[in-house]
Write a protein that holds these residues in place. Structure first.
Motif, PDB file in Angstrom:
ATOM      1  N   VAL A 146      -2.918  25.533  -9.704  1.00  0.00           N
ATOM      2  CA  VAL A 146      -2.538  25.132  -8.352  1.00  0.00           C
ATOM      3  C   VAL A 146      -3.333  23.899  -7.969  1.00  0.00           C
ATOM      4  O   VAL A 146      -4.534  23.833  -8.206  1.00  0.00           O
ATOM      5  CB  VAL A 146      -2.848  26.254  -7.325  1.00  0.00           C
ATOM      6  N   THR A 147      -2.661  22.931  -7.367  1.00  0.00           N
ATOM      7  CA  THR A 147      -3.380  21.798  -6.805  1.00  0.00           C
ATOM      8  C   THR A 147      -2.666  21.260  -5.584  1.00  0.00           C
ATOM      9  O   THR A 147      -1.455  21.407  -5.449  1.00  0.00           O
ATOM     10  CB  THR A 147      -3.571  20.655  -7.826  1.00  0.00           C
ATOM     11  N   ASN A 148      -3.416  20.677  -4.672  1.00  0.00           N
ATOM     12  CA  ASN A 148      -2.860  19.935  -3.558  1.00  0.00           C
ATOM     13  C   ASN A 148      -3.791  18.775  -3.305  1.00  0.00           C
ATOM     14  O   ASN A 148      -5.016  18.951  -3.314  1.00  0.00           O
ATOM     15  CB  ASN A 148      -2.793  20.804  -2.297  1.00  0.00           C
ATOM     16  N   GLY A 149      -3.235  17.604  -3.106  1.00  0.00           N
ATOM     17  CA  GLY A 149      -4.120  16.465  -2.892  1.00  0.00           C
ATOM     18  C   GLY A 149      -3.410  15.286  -2.271  1.00  0.00           C
ATOM     19  O   GLY A 149      -2.201  15.296  -2.043  1.00  0.00           O
ATOM     20  N   PHE A 150      -4.218  14.278  -2.053  1.00  0.00           N
ATOM     21  CA  PHE A 150      -3.773  13.088  -1.370  1.00  0.00           C
ATOM     22  C   PHE A 150      -3.971  11.918  -2.329  1.00  0.00           C
ATOM     23  O   PHE A 150      -4.898  11.947  -3.152  1.00  0.00           O
ATOM     24  CB  PHE A 150      -4.614  12.957  -0.106  1.00  0.00           C
ATOM     25  N   PHE A 151      -3.094  10.942  -2.311  1.00  0.00           N
ATOM     26  CA  PHE A 151      -3.282   9.797  -3.192  1.00  0.00           C
ATOM     27  C   PHE A 151      -3.003   8.495  -2.467  1.00  0.00           C
ATOM     28  O   PHE A 151      -2.345   8.460  -1.426  1.00  0.00           O
ATOM     29  CB  PHE A 151      -2.401   9.924  -4.438  1.00  0.00           C
ATOM     30  N   LEU A 152      -3.513   7.433  -3.058  1.00  0.00           N
ATOM     31  CA  LEU A 152      -3.403   6.106  -2.465  1.00  0.00           C
ATOM     32  C   LEU A 152      -3.175   5.124  -3.602  1.00  0.00           C
ATOM     33  O   LEU A 152      -3.779   5.251  -4.664  1.00  0.00           O
ATOM     34  CB  LEU A 152      -4.737   5.777  -1.783  1.00  0.00           C
ATOM     35  N   ARG A 153      -2.271   4.156  -3.391  1.00  0.00           N
ATOM     36  CA  ARG A 153      -2.120   3.107  -4.396  1.00  0.00           C
ATOM     37  C   ARG A 153      -2.066   1.783  -3.662  1.00  0.00           C
ATOM     38  O   ARG A 153      -1.489   1.672  -2.590  1.00  0.00           O
ATOM     39  CB  ARG A 153      -0.818   3.276  -5.176  1.00  0.00           C
ATOM     40  N   ALA A 154      -2.631   0.767  -4.270  1.00  0.00           N
ATOM     41  CA  ALA A 154      -2.557  -0.566  -3.664  1.00  0.00           C
ATOM     42  C   ALA A 154      -2.269  -1.569  -4.759  1.00  0.00           C
ATOM     43  O   ALA A 154      -2.695  -1.393  -5.908  1.00  0.00           O
ATOM     44  CB  ALA A 154      -3.872  -0.894  -2.973  1.00  0.00           C
ATOM     45  N   GLY A 155      -1.532  -2.596  -4.400  1.00  0.00           N
ATOM     46  CA  GLY A 155      -1.225  -3.595  -5.410  1.00  0.00           C
ATOM     47  C   GLY A 155      -0.401  -4.710  -4.828  1.00  0.00           C
ATOM     48  O   GLY A 155      -0.326  -4.872  -3.609  1.00  0.00           O
ATOM     49  N   SER A 178      -6.710   9.167  -6.624  1.00  0.00           N
ATOM     50  CA  SER A 178      -6.486  10.450  -5.971  1.00  0.00           C
ATOM     51  C   SER A 178      -7.722  11.318  -6.094  1.00  0.00           C
ATOM     52  O   SER A 178      -8.396  11.321  -7.123  1.00  0.00           O
ATOM     53  CB  SER A 178      -5.305  11.174  -6.619  1.00  0.00           C
ATOM     54  N   THR A 179      -8.046  12.022  -5.022  1.00  0.00           N
ATOM     55  CA  THR A 179      -9.106  13.020  -5.088  1.00  0.00           C
ATOM     56  C   THR A 179      -8.490  14.343  -4.646  1.00  0.00           C
ATOM     57  O   THR A 179      -7.760  14.404  -3.671  1.00  0.00           O
ATOM     58  CB  THR A 179     -10.333  12.606  -4.259  1.00  0.00           C
ATOM     59  N   PHE A 180      -8.742  15.384  -5.420  1.00  0.00           N
ATOM     60  CA  PHE A 180      -8.026  16.632  -5.162  1.00  0.00           C
ATOM     61  C   PHE A 180      -8.787  17.812  -5.728  1.00  0.00           C
ATOM     62  O   PHE A 180      -9.665  17.660  -6.577  1.00  0.00           O
ATOM     63  CB  PHE A 180      -6.628  16.564  -5.789  1.00  0.00           C
ATOM     64  N   VAL A 234       0.866  -1.171   0.000  1.00  0.00           N
ATOM     65  CA  VAL A 234       0.000   0.000   0.000  1.00  0.00           C
ATOM     66  C   VAL A 234       0.908   1.228   0.000  1.00  0.00           C
ATOM     67  O   VAL A 234       1.836   1.307   0.792  1.00  0.00           O
ATOM     68  CB  VAL A 234      -0.917   0.037   1.251  1.00  0.00           C
ATOM     69  N   GLU A 235       0.642   2.135  -0.909  1.00  0.00           N
ATOM     70  CA  GLU A 235       1.434   3.368  -0.968  1.00  0.00           C
ATOM     71  C   GLU A 235       0.498   4.544  -0.780  1.00  0.00           C
ATOM     72  O   GLU A 235      -0.628   4.519  -1.267  1.00  0.00           O
ATOM     73  CB  GLU A 235       2.118   3.491  -2.341  1.00  0.00           C
ATOM     74  N   ALA A 236       0.966   5.553  -0.069  1.00  0.00           N
ATOM     75  CA  ALA A 236       0.110   6.733   0.134  1.00  0.00           C
ATOM     76  C   ALA A 236       0.980   7.977   0.188  1.00  0.00           C
ATOM     77  O   ALA A 236       2.169   7.908   0.488  1.00  0.00           O
ATOM     78  CB  ALA A 236      -0.689   6.595   1.421  1.00  0.00           C
ATOM     79  N   GLY A 237       0.393   9.091  -0.127  1.00  0.00           N
ATOM     80  CA  GLY A 237       1.192  10.299  -0.065  1.00  0.00           C
ATOM     81  C   GLY A 237       0.406  11.550  -0.346  1.00  0.00           C
ATOM     82  O   GLY A 237      -0.805  11.530  -0.594  1.00  0.00           O
TER      83      GLY A 237
END
Lengths: 162, 233
Positions: free
Chosen positions: B102-111, B139-141, B84-87
């Protein structure tokens, strides 16, 4: 052990290439939006009796926008087609045409998408969809809408017949 | 950069990778057939990775983008390596036409990953991994695009557009090749190279984000590299 680390360092340095090649920041898309008009005439083939549409060349042409002092075409010679700017933030644009000695007024009616997004480098363009074209009939006999979508690609939108 | 050039570089890197791993691939010992079938633990080893590439990439991108990420990977049934990766990531860019994004957001990866490297025996002093795997990223941002100016030169009109607080959710798929080398006990160093493909691109003519957190610059596909420092416990 040492050679292993050496390979590791080589790979790491080479991987930098993936980052250092960034895309150019310039806008590479053509953003010009104009309505393209072709002058046509119907010509009768004497032997077959069939009409065909052929290109018409206007000897001298003047075109300006209504209520606009600057001329888009100023005494242009031997013209078969022209490109005119539509009002970007409106639904109607009027032009005054002078074909040799004869004057006509042409009105283009359309719907507009004021902010069609291209990219961050290019921004937006205004694109239009022609609904109707009307004119006075001193030189102009009839008008055909060939392609109503006016955007940044080049194609004949309107044909004017004499 | 052309897709062709990227593919060539990727092929070159992978070929170097095979040279490295050739030193580590060993055949299974024949006497393993006679050994007692050991009970394989369900989960074994947890490793936490921290992406240290922001140190390089933020500098290389000229401070236009940033991305901080970490990962948690475990060994499942001694065969699979779920991860699981997140950042957090973002961007602040102004184009040559003075349009600002401009953007700022959070993301998640799984595999999950699979280890291509064969180990001679499980008691080897240092365990190294050459992983090949896949991920689903999400990602939702929010983002803003400001100062888009349209001028009508002939008719003398100008309009400025601002698109603030647009919300976007992006999903993508990744194929990942990674190396994790145990440099001292329980400390790992390595890199990952990823090919990402966007599953829900924006339609033409609609406002779209220039940068997607966890994915990179908005395109139907993108490449990414991480440098990683990990600790196994």
């Amino acid at each position: 052990m040492k050679t292993k680390y050496l390979f590791f360092v080589i790979i790491v340095t080479l991987a930098q290439f993936l980052f250092s090649c960034t895309t150019d920041d310039e806008c590479r898309t053509d953003k010009t939006v104009e309505v393209d008009i072709a002058f046509k005439q119907k010509s009768l083939n004497a032997t077959t009796g069939v009409y065909s549409i052929v290109s018409l060349s206007i000897d001298s042409l003047w075109v300006q926008g209504l209520d606009n002092d600057s001329l888009i075409y100023n005494n242009k010679k031997s013209v078969t087609s022209i490109s005119l700017p539509l009002k970007k933030f409106s639904q109607q644009t009027d032009y005054i045409f002078r074909f040799n000695d004869v004057t006509d007024t042409l009105t283009v009616l359309y719907t507009t998408n004021e902010n069609y997004y291209l990219s961050l480098e290019c921004g937006c363009i205004a694109i239009h969809n022609i609904s109707e074209v009307v004119s006075t009939q001193h030189f102009i006999d009839s008008i055909s809408i060939i392609n109503p979508d006016v955007n940044n690609t080049t194609t004949t939108h309107i044909q004017i017949f004499n | 950069m052309l897709i062709i050039q990227r593919l060539h570089i990727f092929k070159f890197l992978i070929s170097i990778l095979f040279v490295v791993s050739a030193n580590n691939i060993f055949a299974q010992e024949p006497n393993q057939k006679d050994s007692i079938k050991e009970k394989v633990p369900l989960f074994k080893d947890f490793r936490v990775d921290v992406d240290i590439s922001p140190i390089f990439t933020t500098l290389l991108s000229g401070g236009e983008t940033y991305s901080l990420e970490g990962a948690l990977q475990t060994t499942l049934l001694n065969k699979y390596y779920p991860i699981v990766e997140a950042g957090l990531a973002g961007a602040n860019k102004t184009s040559l036409e003075d349009i600002n994004f401009v953007t700022n957001g959070f993301f998640l990866r799984a595999g999950t990953d699979f280890n291509v490297l064969k180990q001679k025996n499980m008691n080897k002093k240092f365990t190294n991994y050459f992983f090949v795997g896949a991920r689903i990223g999400f990602s939702t941002f929010g983002y803003s695009i400001n100062n888009i100016i349209l001028t009508d030169d002939y008719w003398n009109e100008t309009k400025t557009y601002n698109f603030d607080n647009q919300i976007s959710a992006k999903v993508w798929m990744e194929i990942v090749a990674s190396i994790r080398v145990e440099i001292v006990k329980n400390i790992y160093l390595g890199w990952s190279i990823r090919n990402k493909n966007l599953l829900n691109p924006d339609s033409e003519g609609k406002i779209s984000p220039w940068y997607i957190p966890g994915f990179g610059k908005n395109d139907t596909s993108a490449w990414g590299v991480n440098y990683v420092l990990g600790y196994k416990f």
